[in-house]
Motif scaffolding. Structure first.
Motif, PDB file in Angstrom:
ATOM      1  N   ILE A   1      43.661  31.898  16.781  1.00 19.97           N
ATOM      2  CA  ILE A   1      43.488  32.299  18.179  1.00 19.97           C
ATOM      3  C   ILE A   1      42.802  31.199  18.971  1.00 19.97           C
TER       4      ILE A   1
ATOM      5  N   PHE B   1      45.609  29.406  21.243  1.00 23.51           N
ATOM      6  CA  PHE B   1      45.599  30.209  22.468  1.00 23.51           C
ATOM      7  C   PHE B   1      44.428  29.825  23.374  1.00 23.51           C
TER       8      PHE B   1
ATOM      9  N   VAL C   1      48.007  38.885  20.972  1.00 20.16           N
ATOM     10  CA  VAL C   1      47.433  37.825  21.805  1.00 20.16           C
ATOM     11  C   VAL C   1      48.021  37.839  23.211  1.00 20.16           C
TER      12      VAL C   1
ATOM     13  N   ASN D   1      52.508  32.427  16.873  1.00 24.35           N
ATOM     14  CA  ASN D   1      51.665  32.436  15.678  1.00 24.35           C
ATOM     15  C   ASN D   1      51.980  31.238  14.792  1.00 24.35           C
TER      16      ASN D   1
END
Length: 322
Positions: A22, A26, A203, A224
């Protein structure tokens, strides 16, 4: 003086629960925001890490808050992210942090209006993953045949019995969630075993909305990357077996398969482990010695039972000790 920004998100862990994925793919890629934490080396991240790491004799809350204010545009969303913020203390892990209660108090002083994100993972898998990642990370001086899961457990049980910080303490999830709920109004608790089935939806939808982001903040949707997969000792042993077979083939036949990239090989093995985890989430703790399995169960069961009631979820189906 606390930060005045109204959109602050603090991601406090847990470790071994998709945090690196993450953060790397992200959070650190968002634009027109302030991101402080893993994968970032700015002054703001250094100040954030002071909240987690710095000893109370040296930590100056007013000075820290003032410096953070100078490094933050109060009109932009702010994200603090570190799995160490849960109060992680792990033997053989370089660097230690303050207690979870100290970190919570410091974060509240800095950003009382912050939204708190906590991703939990069943403690059976968590302990195995710590052990296996330590072997992988420190394989130059730790022998998998000698530093077994049993020896890892015994080491931490001895520390616990002597009232030293052990790898068990920080994963008392109910106490951690209750602590943050007593301070912050918006605490979002997520189970790793649920989100791993569809990380991209979690997410791009759930996390995006929770962090109150706008489309302008996201360059491209999260995909991912399967980073820092939940290592199991079987993962390391399979890797060793492949190396041995590969060396035998090279001696006999040269190298009939051509040059195999090390990262590609590890990625393939990790993907196999990742896929098995998605199919059977929270069910991989059969390698524990019976007494160690019972220790983990007894250590966490009361806390997890309270957590299950708080979250209104059946944690047993994900392998949590209840």
């Amino acid at each position: 003086m606390a930060l005045t920004n109204k959109n602050i998100t603090v991601h406090i862990g847990m470790p071994k629960s998709a945090s690196t994925t993450i953060q790397r793919y992200f959070m650190s890629g968002l634009q027109d925001i302030h991101y402080f934490g893993a994968e970032d080396f700015s002054e703001g991240s250094r100040l954030f890490l002071q909240i987690l790491n710095q000893d109370g004799l040296r930590f100056n809350a007013n000075k820290n808050e003032q410096a953070l204010e100078e490094n933050i545009d109060q009109t932009k969303p702010v994200i603090f992210s570190s799995e160490f913020a849960c109060g992680l203390r792990c033997p053989l892990l370089s660097g230690q942090v303050q207690s979870s209660s100290t970190i919570c108090e410091r974060l509240y002083d800095v950003a009382p209006q912050a939204k708190i994100l906590i991703i939990l993972r069943n403690q059976f898998d968590l302990q195995k993953s710590f052990h296996a990642q330590l072997l992988k990370k420190e394989s130059t001086f730790l022998d998998i045949d000698k530093f077994t899961l049993d020896s890892w457990m015994e080491k931490n049980i001895n520390l616990h019995n002597q009232h030293w910080p052990s790898v068990f303490d920080f994963a008392d999830y109910f106490s951690l969630v209750e602590l943050y709920q007593s301070k912050f109004e918006n605490v979002h608790v997520v189970l790793f075993e649920e989100i791993i089935k569809d990380m991209e939806s979690f997410v791009n939808d759930d996390l995006f909305n929770f962090m109150q982001l706008e489309k302008k903040h996201v360059r491209s949707p999260f995909v991912n990357k399967v980073e820092n997969i939940r290592y199991d000792t079987s993962n390391i042993k399979v890797n060793d077996l492949i190396n041995k077979v590969s060396n035998i083939l090279k001696k006999r036949f040269g190298n009939p398969f051509g040059k195999v990239d090390k990262d590609q090989k590890e990625r393939l093995i990790s993907n196999i482990i990742h896929i098995s985890g998605k199919i059977f989430p929270g069910k991989r703790y059969t390698q524990y010695d019976r007494k160690h399995e019972l220790f983990i169960h007894d250590f966490y069961k009361n806390s997890n039972q309270q957590l299950a009631e708080l979250l209104n979820k059946d944690l047993s189906k994900f392998g949590y000790p209840v």
